[in-house]
Structure formats: structure tokens, C-alpha cells
Design an enzyme around this catalytic site. Sequence first.
Site, short mmCIF file in Angstrom:
data_model
loop_
_atom_site.label_atom_id
_atom_site.label_comp_id
_atom_site.label_asym_id
_atom_site.label_seq_id
_atom_site.Cartn_x
_atom_site.Cartn_y
_atom_site.Cartn_z
N PHE A 39 1.62 11.48 3.48
CA PHE A 39 2.60 11.23 4.54
C PHE A 39 1.97 10.71 5.83
CE2 PHE A 39 4.05 15.01 2.13
CZ PHE A 39 5.12 14.44 1.48
N ASP A 58 -3.55 0.24 -3.47
CA ASP A 58 -2.99 1.51 -3.00
C ASP A 58 -3.42 2.62 -3.95
OD1 ASP A 58 -1.67 3.13 -1.22
OD2 ASP A 58 0.35 2.67 -1.95
N GLU A 59 -3.42 3.85 -3.46
CA GLU A 59 -3.83 5.03 -4.26
C GLU A 59 -5.23 4.81 -4.85
OE1 GLU A 59 -1.97 7.59 -4.03
OE2 GLU A 59 0.14 6.97 -3.94
N VAL A 60 -6.10 4.23 -4.08
CA VAL A 60 -7.42 3.85 -4.58
C VAL A 60 -8.25 5.07 -4.99
CG1 VAL A 60 -8.59 3.76 -2.34
CG2 VAL A 60 -9.33 2.23 -4.16
N GLN A 61 -7.88 6.25 -4.49
CA GLN A 61 -8.65 7.47 -4.83
C GLN A 61 -8.60 7.80 -6.31
OE1 GLN A 61 -5.66 7.66 -3.22
NE2 GLN A 61 -4.40 8.99 -4.50
N CYS A 66 -2.29 20.72 9.09
CA CYS A 66 -3.47 20.58 9.96
C CYS A 66 -4.58 21.51 9.46
CB CYS A 66 -3.10 20.89 11.41
SG CYS A 66 -2.82 22.66 11.68
N GLY A 109 -6.34 9.02 4.88
CA GLY A 109 -5.64 10.12 5.54
C GLY A 109 -4.94 10.97 4.50
N SER A 110 -4.19 11.95 4.95
CA SER A 110 -3.48 12.88 4.07
C SER A 110 -2.22 12.23 3.52
CB SER A 110 -3.10 14.14 4.84
OG SER A 110 -2.11 13.80 5.81
N LYS A 155 -0.35 5.71 5.09
CA LYS A 155 -1.31 4.78 4.49
C LYS A 155 -0.60 3.59 3.84
CE LYS A 155 -2.92 7.95 1.76
NZ LYS A 155 -2.03 9.05 2.22
P1 ADP Z 1 1.26 7.82 2.67
O1 ADP Z 1 1.10 6.55 1.89
O2 ADP Z 1 0.10 8.10 3.61
O3 ADP Z 1 1.53 9.02 1.80
P2 ADP Z 1 3.73 6.60 3.57
O4 ADP Z 1 3.30 5.36 4.26
O5 ADP Z 1 4.27 6.47 2.19
O6 ADP Z 1 2.53 7.68 3.62
O7 ADP Z 1 4.87 7.36 4.39
C1 ADP Z 1 4.78 7.64 5.76
C2 ADP Z 1 6.15 8.14 6.19
O8 ADP Z 1 6.37 9.45 5.69
C3 ADP Z 1 6.35 8.31 7.68
O9 ADP Z 1 6.70 7.11 8.32
C4 ADP Z 1 7.50 9.30 7.73
O10 ADP Z 1 8.74 8.63 7.68
C5 ADP Z 1 7.39 10.08 6.44
N1 ADP Z 1 7.00 11.47 6.59
C6 ADP Z 1 7.47 12.49 5.83
N2 ADP Z 1 6.87 13.65 6.16
C7 ADP Z 1 6.01 13.39 7.17
C8 ADP Z 1 5.06 14.19 7.93
N3 ADP Z 1 4.90 15.51 7.71
N4 ADP Z 1 4.31 13.55 8.85
C9 ADP Z 1 4.47 12.23 9.07
N5 ADP Z 1 5.31 11.44 8.39
C10 ADP Z 1 6.08 11.99 7.43
MG MG Z 2 1.00 6.10 -0.12
ZN ZN Z 3 -0.56 23.17 11.53
#
Ligand code: ADP
Ligand code: MG
Ligand code: ZN
Length: 198
Positions: free
Chosen positions: A26, A96-99, A185, A23-24, A29
Site C-alpha cells: 500500500f 512490478d512485484e520484482v521481489q 510502522c 516500500g511496504s 509502488k
Molecule cells: P503498492 O503497489 O505499494 O502495494 P499501490 O500503488 O497499489 O501500492 O496502492 C497505493 C494506494 O493504496 C494508495 O494510493 C491508497 O489509495 C491505497 N491505500 C490503502 N491502504 C493504504 C494505507 N494504509 N496507506 C496508504 N495507502 C493506502
Molecule cells: Mg503493487
Molecule cells: Zn503504527
Amino acid sequence: MRESGEHLAFGKHHAGCIEVVCGSMFSGKTEELLRRIKRAHFARQRIQVFKPRVDNRYDAVKVVSHEGAKTEALAVANAAELFDMVQADTAIVGVDEVQFFDDEIVDVVQRLADRGSRVICAGLDQDYLGKPFGPMPHLMAIAEYVTKLHAVCSRCGREASRSQRVVAAESQLFVGGAADYEARCRVCFVAGVVEPSS
Ligand code: ADP
Ligand code: MG
Ligand code: ZN
């Protein structure tokens, strides 16, 4: 196995498998990886967590979510080093950060799963241009389970699938934080670098 994309029945007498959490930025993941690791701890399964070494300062590091949840992890320079560091009694390998790994990660993950490990890979499926990121397409294709998570679009509140860069940087490998990227999005995403949302 249930719809979550997590291999819940995993144990000593099960074959290995590959799970991809993508996924993107935030999208949660790292949180999802940590959740699966925590559950494996409850099941008393031996786990090792890895991440790519993006700088050379620390060997032992942590995997940290944007919410601050964390676990111990080993930083490795490349996929071969990861493979060498997996111990014989490790049942579950988290990455983590496997990309950010080179393509060799595909073979390494495959070999670990073939010899009986449950391998959980978390990473960005797309870069800041919306292009498939490094080894992710290949990993997603060979995985038994793929979970695609979504963030919340910082402009409109829809489900976000893209990572918008709001600070200029030279390469795909630029490792930024919350200040450098926004979840966006399909409608709000612009390939390239734009001004942050106010
Ligand atoms: P990833 O590893 O995918 O980057 P993390 O698991 O580290 O994501 O963090 C997810 C958390 O980021 C969410 O639980 C939320 O608290 C926070 N967050 C900050 N900005 C956003 C956003 N735009 N959409 C969803 N969550 C967000
Ligand atoms: Mg992450
Ligand atoms: Zn949007």
C-alpha cells in the site's frame, strides 16, 4: 535527474540505468511505476511491462494498483523468460512485484541496463517478517536510483514501512490482497501473523 529517484533525462542517446521503487504494501509502488510509465508514453518511448507469473492462467495480464489504475503487462515464469521477451526497440522495461523473481533477475536487469534500457523495478523490500525480500537488497545496491515509499500505518497513522500479515499463510510467496495484509510502522509491526486492526 531530480530527487524523486526517476531518471527524467532518459532518451535515445542516454545510457541505460536501473531504478528501484520499493516500500511496504500500500505504499504506492505500483502507482509510482504507472506514473513513470505514463510519462514515458508522453515522451513516445517504447515500454514493456512485466510481472512474475504467480499462477498459470494468463499470459497477458495487467499491473493493477490498489486504487484500480492499470496497464497492460506480460506475465513471465522467470527472469530468463523476461529477458527473452524484451524487444530490440524497447527503451524502458518496467517490472512490478520484482521481489518474487529468482536471483537471476539481478543479472537480467543489469544486462538490460548495460545495453541501454531504462529498467524500473517495483517491489516489496521486506517480507511479512520484516526480512529483506528475495533479490531486492541486491537490486537496491546496483540501482542508480532508489525510491523508498511509505504507506500509512493502519494502527497509528504514522509512516508505515512494514507489511503486517493478518491472515495465516505458509510461505513468503503467499500472494495476498488488502484483506490479508496491513501497512504498519516499526512500532506497531509484529513479526509474524496477528489479528487485523479494528
Ligand atoms: P503498492 O503497489 O505499494 O502495494 P499501490 O500503488 O497499489 O501500492 O496502492 C497505493 C494506494 O493504496 C494508495 O494510493 C491508497 O489509495 C491505497 N491505500 C490503502 N491502504 C493504504 C494505507 N494504509 N496507506 C496508504 N495507502 C493506502
Ligand atoms: Mg503493487
Ligand atoms: Zn503504527
